[in-house]
Design a protein around this motif. Structure first.
Motif, mmCIF file in Angstrom:
data_model
loop_
_atom_site.group_PDB
_atom_site.id
_atom_site.type_symbol
_atom_site.label_atom_id
_atom_site.label_comp_id
_atom_site.label_asym_id
_atom_site.label_seq_id
_atom_site.Cartn_x
_atom_site.Cartn_y
_atom_site.Cartn_z
ATOM 1 N N THR A 442 8.198 50.988 74.667
ATOM 2 C CA THR A 442 7.389 49.913 74.106
ATOM 3 C C THR A 442 6.168 50.527 73.426
ATOM 4 O O THR A 442 5.386 51.257 74.065
ATOM 5 C CB THR A 442 6.921 48.940 75.194
ATOM 6 O OG1 THR A 442 8.060 48.323 75.794
ATOM 7 C CG2 THR A 442 6.037 47.852 74.613
ATOM 8 N N ASN A 444 2.762 49.702 72.082
ATOM 9 C CA ASN A 444 1.712 48.687 72.111
ATOM 10 C C ASN A 444 0.843 48.875 70.875
ATOM 11 O O ASN A 444 -0.153 49.614 70.883
ATOM 12 C CB ASN A 444 0.897 48.819 73.398
ATOM 13 C CG ASN A 444 1.751 48.537 74.625
ATOM 14 O OD1 ASN A 444 2.373 47.497 74.739
ATOM 15 N ND2 ASN A 444 1.808 49.511 75.538
ATOM 16 N N SER A 450 3.263 44.153 70.306
ATOM 17 C CA SER A 450 4.018 45.315 70.777
ATOM 18 C C SER A 450 5.437 45.255 70.246
ATOM 19 O O SER A 450 5.959 44.187 69.921
ATOM 20 C CB SER A 450 4.030 45.384 72.305
ATOM 21 O OG SER A 450 4.709 44.271 72.846
#
Length: 778
Positions: A442, A444, A450
Motif C-alpha cells: 500500500t 500512502n 492510498s
C-alpha cells in the motif's frame, strides 16, 4: 409453538414494519439525543493485519462475540440472518453445509467439490464448511468478506471468505457456564475457563454439548428423523516467552451422532399408481409438512473431526513474521437405510468419507503507518480425501427389490432391477497439493489517499482415483437400466480411472482509497480470482471423458464506502459491484448421482449496505440489505428441470440451455434489521431485542424447476433478559411467526429418476422454538 399477533402479516409487511420503526425512530430521536456517547471501534483482520473496520478497503461484515451473545447467535444459519450477503444451506447433514456469498456458491453434497466461499478458522483454511465448527461458543469475531479474495487468501475464495476468530487465552482468570432449554426437548450446555498457568503461559478450555428431539415425523415403521446430539471441545495455550514472541496452540474436536435430516417426498403420478399394487400404499404425500414414510430406517449420521493450529508471531522490528501451521482430519459415516425414501426395503447406502489436511503459511508484514506498507508470504496445503473403504458394500439391494421389479415390468421379470443382496463397492480417493506465493503493498500517497496492489501465483495439482466395483447382473427387461439398479450406480464391468492434472494462475487486485473527510472514505477495487479445476468422482454412469471440469476465473470491479456520521453514532457502509465468472463450476443433483460442469459465463451485479446506529443511550439499531442479480449469462450444459425437453446447443447430450436465468438459491433481495433496548434495573440491566430478516422469492433447486419457487418470507426473533456482571438470564423465541420455507428442493433419491414422473423432495427450515438461557460468568 409460539403464537403471536404477527402471524397475519405478510413477510414483506413484517419487514416493512421493522424498517419503518427504525426510520421513524431515527427521525424522532436523531436530533434530541445527547452527544456524549459514540460507537466503539471494531477491529478486523480482513487484510491479514489488525485494522479498524472503517479503514479497511474491503466489503466486510463483522459480528463480535458480544453482539452474537445479545442476538442469540448459536450457529452459522443464525449468522446468515444478520449478513444478507451470506447464504447458508444444509440438507441431509451438517457435513453438507454450504456457504454462498453474494449468491455465488455450490452444493455441499459432493465431498471432492470444493466451495467458492472459503472457511478459515483462526487463519487456517478448512476444506469443508462442516469441519471444525460445532456450536459457536467462545467466538471473538466472525468476519464475512464479500467478493473474490484470491490475492491474500488464495484457495477457493472466488466468492468470498468466512473467517472465524476464537477467543485467545489471557492471564486473567475467568470462567463461564451457560445452559439453555427449549422446545422439542432441546438443551445446550457450554462454557469456558481461562487463566494464567505461569508468568508466560495462559490457557483456555471451552466446550459445548447440544441435544434436541426429532423434527421430522415418520409415519412409517422406522423411527423419526432430524434430531441432534453434538459435542465440541477446544483447548488453547498462549505462550509468550518474551515481548517479541508469542506462540498460540489450538486443538479442537467435534463429535456428532444423530438421526440426520431427510427429504420430505412428494411422489409423482407413476409412483402413486404403482405403490398400492406393491402393498405399500402412500400414507403421506404432502410436500413440506415435515412428515416422511420410511419403513426400514432413516439417516444415521456420525462425525468425528479434529483440528490443530499453531500460530507463531515474532516481531523482527522492521516487520513481523507470522507462521500458521494447521492439521485437521475427519471421519464421517452417513447411512441412508431407506435410500429409496419409501416404505419398502429397496436399497441401502453406507456413505463413508474420511480425510486429512495440513497447511503452512509464512507471512512477513511491515509495521504499518509508513509511506509504503507491505506484506508477502507463501502458502502450502495438502489434502487427502477418501470415500468408501474399498472392501465394504456401499450400495446394497434389499429384500423388496423383486417386488419393485414386478411393478416396473408388469409382473414379467422379478429380477429386472436386480436381486436382494446385490451390492456396489465405491472407492474414490483424491490428493490435492496447493502452493501459493503472494505480495501486497500500500502506497500512502497522502493523508487522504492510498493505492494498494497485490499479486499471487497459485499452483494446484490433483491426483484422483476411482475404483468402483459391483455385482450388477444384466437383465435386459428395462431399456433404461440394462444392468439393473446397481448397474445404474456402478456398471457391471466396474470403474477404474486414475486422472491427474494441474492448474496455475496469477491473480491480483488494485485498490484506490480516498478519505473525503475524517468520517467518510471510499474505495475502488479491481480484482481477479481463480479456482482450480477438478473431477467428478463418485458413482454413476458418466463417461470418464466427461468427468473433468475446468478451472474457474473471476474478475470484479467494486466501489465501496465506509462512514461514521451523526457525531460518530451512525456507521453506514456499503458497496456496488460487478463480477464476471468465466467457466463457473456448477453442480447439480440429477437423481442417483451428482454432477459438476462449467457454465460458460455468470454475471453478478449488485449493491449492499449495512449500518449501526446509536439511537439513544439505551437503544441500538442495526440494519443491512443486499440486492444481487446473479445470472447465467451463458450456460449451455445446464440440468433440465422436470418436464423440460433438452434444448440449446447441447440438447443432443441431454442438457438444457439456462442462459439468461437467475442462479439457484439466489434471491434478488435479502435484508435484516434489529433493535436492542437496555436500561438499568435493580443492580443490573434489563434488555430486550428484536431481529427481523427477509428473503426475496427464489428457486432453491439446482435444476431451476419452476415447481420449486420459494415465495418471499420473513422471520423474526425476540429476546428479553436481565444481566449484571455475573448473571445473565433471558427468555427468547426464534422464528416466532413459525415461518416455513424450503432450504432445498431436489429430485427424490431413486424412484423419480427411474420413473421420470417428477417425484421430488424438499428439506425444510427449522421451525419455531422458544426457550430460556441462564449464564454465569466468574
Amino acid at each position: 409453538m409460539i403464537k403471536t399477533d404477527f402471524r397475519h402479516l405478510s413477510s414483506r409487511s413484517l419487514l416493512s414494519v421493522s424498517i419503518a420503526s427504525v426510520v421513524l425512530g431515527m427521525g424522532s430521536f436523531g436530533s434530541a439525543v445527547a452527544e456524549d456517547f459514540t460507537l466503539e471501534e471494531v477491529v478486523v483482520t480482513a487484510q491479514k493485519r489488525a485494522e479498524s473496520l472503517q479503514d479497511v478497503s474491503v466489503s466486510v461484515s463483522a459480528l463480535g462475540g458480544d453482539f452474537m451473545q445479545d442476538a442469540g447467535i448459536s450457529d452459522m444459519n443464525d449468522v446468515a440472518q444478520h449478513v444478507p450477503a451470506l447464504t447458508v444451506s444444509t440438507n441431509s447433514s451438517p457435513w453438507n453445509t454450504s456457504f454462498r456469498m453474494r449468491r455465488i456458491g455450490n452444493e455441499g453434497n459432493i465431498p471432492t467439490f470444493e466451495p467458492d466461499t472459503g472457511l478459515f478458522i483462526d487463519g487456517a483454511f478448512r476444506s469443508r464448511s462442516g469441519l471444525g465448527l460445532g456450536d459457536l461458543v467462545d467466538i471473538e469475531r466472525i468476519e464475512a468478506l464479500k467478493g473474490p479474495q484470491s490475492t491474500l487468501y488464495g484457495k477457493n475464495v472466488t466468492a468470498g471468505v468466512v473467517s472465524v476468530t476464537t477467543t485467545s487465552p489471557t492471564q486473567d482468570f475467568e470462567a463461564m457456564v451457560e445452559g439453555s432449554v427449549a422446545e422439542d426437548s432441546a438443551y445446550n450446555v457450554k462454557g469456558f475457563i481461562n487463566g494464567g498457568l505461569s508468568e508466560t503461559v495462559a490457557g483456555r478450555l471451552s466446550m459445548s454439548y447440544s441435544e434436541r428431539d426429532h423434527l421430522v415425523e415418520n409415519v412409517g415403521a422406522a423411527g423419526d428423523a432430524d434430531d441432534l446430539q453434538s459435542y465440541a471441545l477446544r483447548g488453547q495455550l498462549m505462550i509468550e516467552p518474551s515481548d517479541v514472541l508469542s506462540i498460540r496452540l489450538i486443538a479442537g474436536a467435534v463429535q456428532r451422532e444423530f438421526d440426520g435430516p431427510v427429504g420430505d417426498v412428494e411422489w409423482g403420478a407413476s409412483a402413486q399408481a404403482m405403490f398400492p399394487a406393491l402393498g405399500a400404499p402412500i400414507t403421506d404425500n404432502t410436500l413440506g409438512n415435515r412428515k416422511i414414510d420410511y419403513g426400514q430406517g432413516v439417516n444415521e449420521f456420525e462425525q468425528d473431526s479434529y483440528e490443530f493450529t499453531a500460530i507463531v508471531d515474532y516481531d523482527l522490528g522492521y516487520a513481523s513474521l507470522t507462521s500458521i501451521t494447521s492439521y485437521d482430519e475427519y471421519d464421517v459415516v452417513s447411512t441412508l437405510v431407506d435410500t429409496d425414501q419409501m416404505g419398502l426395503d429397496i436399497i441401502k447406502f453406507n456413505d463413508t468419507t474420511e480425510g486429512y489436511s495440513y497447511s503452512q503459511e509464512l507471512r512477513l508484514t511491515s509495521p504499518g503507518g509508513e509511506t509504503v506498507d507491505w506484506m508477502t508470504g507463501i502458502f502450502i496445503y495438502h489434502n487427502n480425501f477418501t470415500r468408501g473403504e474399498g472392501d465394504d458394500q456401499d450400495f446394497v439391494l434389499g429384500s423388496d427389490i423383486n417386488l419393485l421389479s414386478l411393478g416396473f415390468t408388469g409382473n414379467l421379470d422379478p429380477n429386472a432391477l436386480g436381486q436382494p443382496g446385490q451390492y456396489a463397492d465405491v472407492y474414490n480417493e483424491q490428493d490435492t497439493d496447493t502452493y501459493g506465493v503472494f505480495a501486497s503493498a500500500t502506497w500512502n500517497i497522502s493523508d487522504v489517499m492510498s493505492l494498494t496492489g497485490g499479486l499471487r501465483y497459485s499452483y494446484e495439482k490433483k491426483d484422483a482415483e476411482i475404483s468402483n466395483t459391483s455385482t450388477a447382473l444384466a437383465s435386459g427387461n428395462i431399456a433404461a437400466l440394462p444392468d439393473g439398479l446397481i448397474g445404474a450406480l456402478v456398471p457391471a464391468a466396474g470403474q477404474q480411472w486414475k486422472p491427474s492434472d494441474s492448474w496455475n494462475a496469477v491473480t491480483g487486485n488494485l485498490t484506490l482509497e480516498y478519505h473525503w473527510t475524517d468520517e467518510v472514505m471510499t474505495y475502488l477495487t479491481a480484482a481477479r480470482g481463480f479456482k482450480a479445476g477438478g473431477y467428478n468422482l463418485g458413482w454413476g454412469g458418466t463417461a470418464f471423458a466427461d468427468r473433468p471440469f475446468d478451472e474457474e476465473v473471476v474478475e470484479t470491479l467494486e466501489l465501496g464506502w465506509k462512514s461514521r456520521l451523526l457525531g460518530d453514532r451512525l456507521q453506514l457502509n456499503g458497496a456496488v459491484f460487478y463480477t464476471e465468472y468465466t467457466d463457473f463450476q456448477s453442480a447439480a443433483f440429477k437423481g442417483l448421482t451428482f454432477e459438476v460442469n462449467n457454465a460458460e459465463q455468470v454475471n453478478n451485479i449488485g449493491i449492499e449496505f449495512d449500518g449501526l446506529y446509536l439511537l439513544t443511550e439505551n437503544i441500538t439499531v442495526n440494519f443491512a440489505a443486499s440486492y444481487v442479480k446473479a445470472e447465467y449469462d451463458e450456460y449451455t450444459k445446464g440440468s433440465c428441470a422436470y418436464g423440460v425437453t433438452p434444448n440449446g446447443p447441447q440438447a443432443a447430450n441431454g442438457f438444457c440451455d439456462l442462459s439468461g436465468e437467475d442462479l439457484p438459491f439466489a434471491p434478488r433481495w435479502k435484508a435484516n434489521a434489529g433493535v436492542q433496548y437496555e436500561t438499568q434495573l435493580w443492580d443490573g440491566d434489563f434488555y430486550a431485542r428484536t431481529d427481523v430478516s427477509w428473503v426475496d422469492d427464489h428457486i432453491p433447486s439446482s435444476s431451476l424447476d419452476e415447481r420449486h419457487e420459494q415465495s418471499d418470507y420473513a422471520m423474526a426473533n425476540v429476546k428479553l433478559g436481565w444481566r449484571n456482571a455475573s448473571w445473565d438470564f433471558s427468555i427468547w423465541g426464534k422464528n416466532i411467526t413459525n415461518q416455513d420455507y424450503a432450504v432445498q428442493y431436489a429430485p427424490d433419491n431413486v424412484l423419480g429418476a427411474l420413473l421420470q414422473d417428477g417425484s421430488q423432495q424438499v428439506f425444510m427450515n427449522t421451525p419455531a422454538a422458544a426457550g430460556a438461557t441462564l449464564r454465569y460468568t466468574y
